[in-house]
Design an enzyme around this catalytic site. Structure first.
Site, short mmCIF file in Angstrom:
data_model
loop_
_atom_site.label_atom_id
_atom_site.label_comp_id
_atom_site.label_asym_id
_atom_site.label_seq_id
_atom_site.Cartn_x
_atom_site.Cartn_y
_atom_site.Cartn_z
N ALA A 154 23.67 -30.06 -63.30
CA ALA A 154 23.12 -28.79 -63.77
C ALA A 154 21.87 -28.99 -64.64
CB ALA A 154 24.18 -28.04 -64.56
N ASN A 235 31.93 -37.59 -62.13
CA ASN A 235 31.01 -36.47 -62.01
C ASN A 235 29.57 -36.96 -62.15
OD1 ASN A 235 32.67 -33.81 -61.92
ND2 ASN A 235 33.67 -35.06 -63.46
N ARG A 243 32.56 -51.16 -50.82
CA ARG A 243 31.63 -52.30 -50.80
C ARG A 243 30.69 -52.29 -52.01
NH1 ARG A 243 32.43 -52.35 -45.29
NH2 ARG A 243 30.85 -50.80 -44.77
N ASP A 269 39.99 -30.90 -67.19
CA ASP A 269 40.16 -29.44 -67.25
C ASP A 269 40.82 -28.90 -65.98
OD1 ASP A 269 38.12 -29.85 -65.45
OD2 ASP A 269 36.76 -28.35 -66.31
N GLY A 270 41.22 -29.81 -65.05
CA GLY A 270 41.85 -29.36 -63.82
C GLY A 270 40.85 -28.92 -62.76
N HIS A 272 37.05 -30.35 -62.89
CA HIS A 272 36.02 -31.38 -62.70
C HIS A 272 36.54 -32.64 -62.02
CE1 HIS A 272 33.37 -29.04 -65.27
NE2 HIS A 272 32.41 -29.88 -64.98
N ASP A 294 33.09 -31.41 -72.48
CA ASP A 294 31.83 -31.04 -71.82
C ASP A 294 31.71 -29.52 -71.82
OD1 ASP A 294 29.38 -31.48 -70.60
OD2 ASP A 294 30.19 -31.63 -68.59
N LEU A 328 28.88 -27.32 -60.44
CA LEU A 328 29.56 -27.17 -61.73
C LEU A 328 28.59 -27.53 -62.85
CD1 LEU A 328 33.02 -28.85 -61.01
CD2 LEU A 328 32.62 -26.44 -61.45
#
Length: 404
Positions: A154, A235, A243, A269-270, A272, A294, A328
């Protein structure tokens, strides 16, 4: 009985009927506090024949070290990456609100911004201890602008930068000053980044790797130059590939210098991070996991459109997106939510969940002499929780600052 005054006139508080987190275990013990610090009761009894002036019955609660959030972009309508007329007022407002989530210290985090924003905001953020006015500020976390275009997430593309003049010159030109900065997130594949990593670490600033397409050897080289952390693991980095596992491979790398730990931020947070991915990371490297929120300006706000730095964002349920996209852009989770979610999906112990929000972030910043534990002499920053890990009361320096 009054406390013996031979060593100090300050009153002594004794927390009773509690289980305290010490040495990685919950122990049925009292906790003694004087002058904002945790006291060794043996010394008190034998050297001073002292007693408590005040007793706090904790009703069977857990007492953990206060939570430490190393990555929080704002909340409650405040955006730390906006140059408002009252930057410190905005930080103070968020600092006060996060007490109810057990957070006693935090690093206000700025996302990629134009130099004018850094030059205005950075001088106004001062490191200070917490208290009734709010959680303490440990220093700033600057996430960007020296990050990968490809993994910008973002972050606004037009303000991304490289080390074009060869390193620290670019850093100083962008930020203006490094006073009160404790953490910088950068991409280690950028040319000249390694000299920047070395220089920042020499100045006592924690370097975290993130928003990056680095391969594993680039990441390992950065760690060898002093980098010690990964920003929100999984993230804004390439997916794990067998590899070349990239930055994720640092969790099990055998090229980490002896005696060093690589920590990694995890947004539990369920949204990310899929629970299976969280479990893989935790099982591979449990001692490095650091819970971060975050959290963005919209934490604590209703659904709709809000700002994050230079971007417009949209809240839909528990998801925060860059407006008009599916990218996100940070979470609206609170630290106590992350602790509960992490415990629930990882199957870890209560102790591990609490240490991921207290001990580990303190270890990452190198402040375990004062924060992140309940050792004798440490700051009495405490969070009292029930068995479901809901926050009941928050203390800073032994003083109650929030109660449910």
């Amino acid at each position: 009985m009054p406390s013996n005054k031979s060593v100090s006139d300050a009153p002594i508080t004794q927390f009773i009927n509690c289980r305290i987190l010490r040495d990685h275990k919950l122990q049925r013990e009292d906790l003694w506090v004087r002058e904002g610090r945790i006291l060794n009761p043996e010394k008190l009894f034998f050297d001073e024949q002292g007693y408590a002036d005040k007793r706090v019955d904790c009703g069977g609660s857990i007492i953990a070290p206060g939570f430490i959030d190393l990555q929080i972009n704002g909340g409650y309508g405040i955006d730390f990456s906006q140059a408002s007329d009252d930057v410190s007022g905005g930080i103070s407002f968020v600092a006060k609100k996060i007490l109810e989530h057990g957070v006693t210290s935090f690093c206000p985090t700025l996302v990629t911004s134009p130099p004018a924003i850094y030059h205005k905001v950075l001088p106004e953020v001062k490191v200070h201890n917490g208290g009734a006015h709010g959680a303490g500020v440990l220093g700033l976390h600057l996430e960007g602008p020296f990050i990968s275009l490809e993994k910008k997430g973002a972050h606004p593309e037009q303000y991304l930068r490289t080390f074009q003049t060869g390193g620290m010159e670019d850093v100083m030109e962008a930020y203006g000053s490094l006073d009160n900065v404790v953490m910088v997130t950068l991409a280690p594949e950028l040319a000249s980044s390694q000299s920047v990593v070395r220089e920042l670490c020499q100045r006592g600033i924690t370097v975290s790797l993130g928003h990056s397409v680095a391969n594993l050897s680039q990441a390992e080289e950065a760690v060898q130059h002093g980098a010690s952390s990964i920003t929100h693991l999984f993230n804004a980095m390439p997916a794990f590939h067998h590899r070349d596992p990239g930055i994720v491979g640092l969790l099990t790398s055998d090229r980490i210098p002896a005696g060093r730990t690589v920590y990694y931020g995890m947004i539990a947070d369920g949204i990310h991070t899929n629970p299976a991915a969280l479990r893989i990371a935790h099982r591979a490297h449990p001692s490095g996991l650091v819970l971060v929120t975050d959290a963005i300006t919209a934490m604590g706000l209703p659904p709709g459109r809000h700002t994050l730095g230079q971007q417009v964002i949209e809240i839909q349920g528990l998801h925060a997106y860059v407006a008009g996209t599916t990218t996100l852009c940070g979470s609206i989770a609170t630290m106590d939510m992350c602790v509960r979610h992490f415990k629930q999906v990882s199957g870890c112990s209560v102790e591990e969940a609490l240490e991921a929000a207290s001990l580990h972030p303190a270890q990452l910043l190198g402040i375990t002499q004062q924060k992140g534990n309940l050792d004798y002499g440490s700051d009495a920053d405490l969070v009292l929780l029930d068995d479901a890990l809901n926050v009941k009361t928050t203390y800073i320096s032994g003083e109650e600052v929030w109660r449910k």
